[in-house]
Design an enzyme around this catalytic site. Structure first.
Site, PDB file in Angstrom:
ATOM      1  CE  LYS A 159      -4.120   1.852   2.222  1.00  0.00           C
ATOM      2  NZ  LYS A 159      -4.950   2.096   1.043  1.00  0.00           N
TER       3      LYS A 159
HETATM    4  N1  PMP Z   1      -7.675  -1.565  -3.185  1.00  0.00           N
HETATM    5  C1  PMP Z   1      -7.194  -0.313  -3.077  1.00  0.00           C
HETATM    6  C2  PMP Z   1      -6.517   0.329  -4.246  1.00  0.00           C
HETATM    7  C3  PMP Z   1      -7.355   0.383  -1.871  1.00  0.00           C
HETATM    8  O1  PMP Z   1      -6.894   1.635  -1.749  1.00  0.00           O
HETATM    9  C4  PMP Z   1      -8.009  -0.243  -0.791  1.00  0.00           C
HETATM   10  C5  PMP Z   1      -8.180   0.498   0.501  1.00  0.00           C
HETATM   11  N2  PMP Z   1      -7.022   0.322   1.305  1.00  0.00           N
HETATM   12  C6  PMP Z   1      -8.497  -1.546  -0.958  1.00  0.00           C
HETATM   13  C7  PMP Z   1      -8.300  -2.175  -2.171  1.00  0.00           C
HETATM   14  C8  PMP Z   1      -9.198  -2.259   0.159  1.00  0.00           C
HETATM   15  O2  PMP Z   1      -8.307  -2.535   1.187  1.00  0.00           O
HETATM   16  P1  PMP Z   1      -8.777  -2.640   2.712  1.00  0.00           P
HETATM   17  O3  PMP Z   1     -10.015  -3.447   2.723  1.00  0.00           O
HETATM   18  O4  PMP Z   1      -7.632  -3.314   3.375  1.00  0.00           O
HETATM   19  O5  PMP Z   1      -9.031  -1.261   3.176  1.00  0.00           O
END
Ligand code: PMP
Length: 295
Positions: A159
């Site tokens: 991320k």
């Molecule tokens: N894909 C992207 C590009 C994101 O930014 C997010 C949010 N973090 C997610 C998927 C979903 O991740 P999470 O459920 O861990 O927030």
């Protein structure tokens, strides 16, 4: 409603182990993270005094940093505590929580071996990413211009801030055309994810979701799979071609910010928010507030 800039608010931000007054939590213009995208972050939510899956998020932050070749100078437990303490210090029990780690200013150049690694945690009130009206009707999405890159191109499971460049461009283009968000394909042309959430489809009572082999396997995605399986649904993780969307009746996106949000349109394809999307939306909302036992 007038926008209150994020750098001009009251409150406290945890920065490198200490609380600093919100407006003083600054970085210099010659910060490596700003110039070369050497930064990783998290998005978490506190519901009723508890951050949902806090340690999973913190562990992902550390793994993201490792993928960008830097080490966060704290332990997972210390960052967990910083997230909780920042909520408490700001008097919030329902909040969005944003930890970020980045390379500092000691070196500016592609090589940045000796930069100090900084970490901050900021929290703020953020009731819902999409409005309740949007959620009930389902959001309208178009196709994004950019594709999720191959794992040979970028550290796709981090991320990392740099990976959001194509998300911001795609979401802006969608908004200019009156859509709420954009759906991204991957480098092979399979359906991948939206600009900030993962996606699920429904066909004959079975859930289908793209295999996260070149994008984030979101923490919400994993929770929703467990929730759906706990309710007796079959969940199929596979590569999904865009033309297959014609055969799906329901669609929803999931993420920490998006929670579970029904989708009514992706480009030329239409969906009707139905029982499965709406019941998972309600169950997820209850689960994060500990009104429903996790599956
Ligand atoms: N894909 C992207 C590009 C994101 O930014 C997010 C949010 N973090 C997610 C998927 C979903 O991740 P999470 O459920 O861990 O927030």
């Amino acid at each position: 409603m007038a926008l209150v800039p994020f750098d001009d608010r009251d409150g406290w931000i945890w920065l490198d182990g200490q609380f600093v007054a919100w407006r003083e939590a600054k970085v210099h213009v010659l910060t490596h993270g700003l110039h070369y995208a050497s930064a990783v972050f998290e998005g978490e939510r506190m519901y009723g005094g508890e951050i949902y899956k806090l340690t999973e998020h913190t562990e992902r932050l550390f793994k993201s940093a490792e993928m960008l070749d830097f080490e966060i100078p704290f332990t997972v437990a210390e960052i967990d505590q910083a997230c909780k303490d920042t909520c408490a210090k700001n008097g919030l029990t329902d909040a969005y929580v944003r930890p970020i780690a980045w390379r500092g200013s000691e070196m500016i150049g592609v090589s940045a071996q000796d930069t100090k690694i900084h970490v901050s945690v900021a929290v703020w009130e953020w009731p819902s990413y999409f409005s309740p009206e949007e959620k009930a009707k389902g959001i309208r999405m178009c196709w994004a211009k950019y594709k999720r890159p191959s794992p040979e191109t970028e550290p796709v499971h981090a991320k990392a801030t740099g990976l959001y460049m194509i998300c911001t461009i795609s979401k802006h283009a969608a908004e200019k055309d009156g859509y709420t968000d954009a759906m991204m394909l991957d480098y092979r042309g399979y359906v991948a994810e939206s600009t900030g959430s993962n996606v699920f489809f429904v066909q004959d009572g079975v859930l289908h979701t793209p295999t996260p082999d070149c994008f984030l396997n979101g923490i919400t995605r994993q929770s929703v799979i467990a929730l759906a399986k706990g309710k007796g649904f079959e969940v199929v993780e596979r590569h999904i071609k865009p033309e297959e969307l014609a055969g799906f009746t329901e669609c929803f996106v999931v993420g920490t910010a998006a929670e579970v949000t029904p989708v009514s349109q992706i480009g030329e394809y239409r969906f009707t928010p139905g029982n499965i999307s709406l019941s998972l939306m309600d169950d997820y909302a209850k689960m994060v507030r500990r009104q429903l036992q996790p599956a």
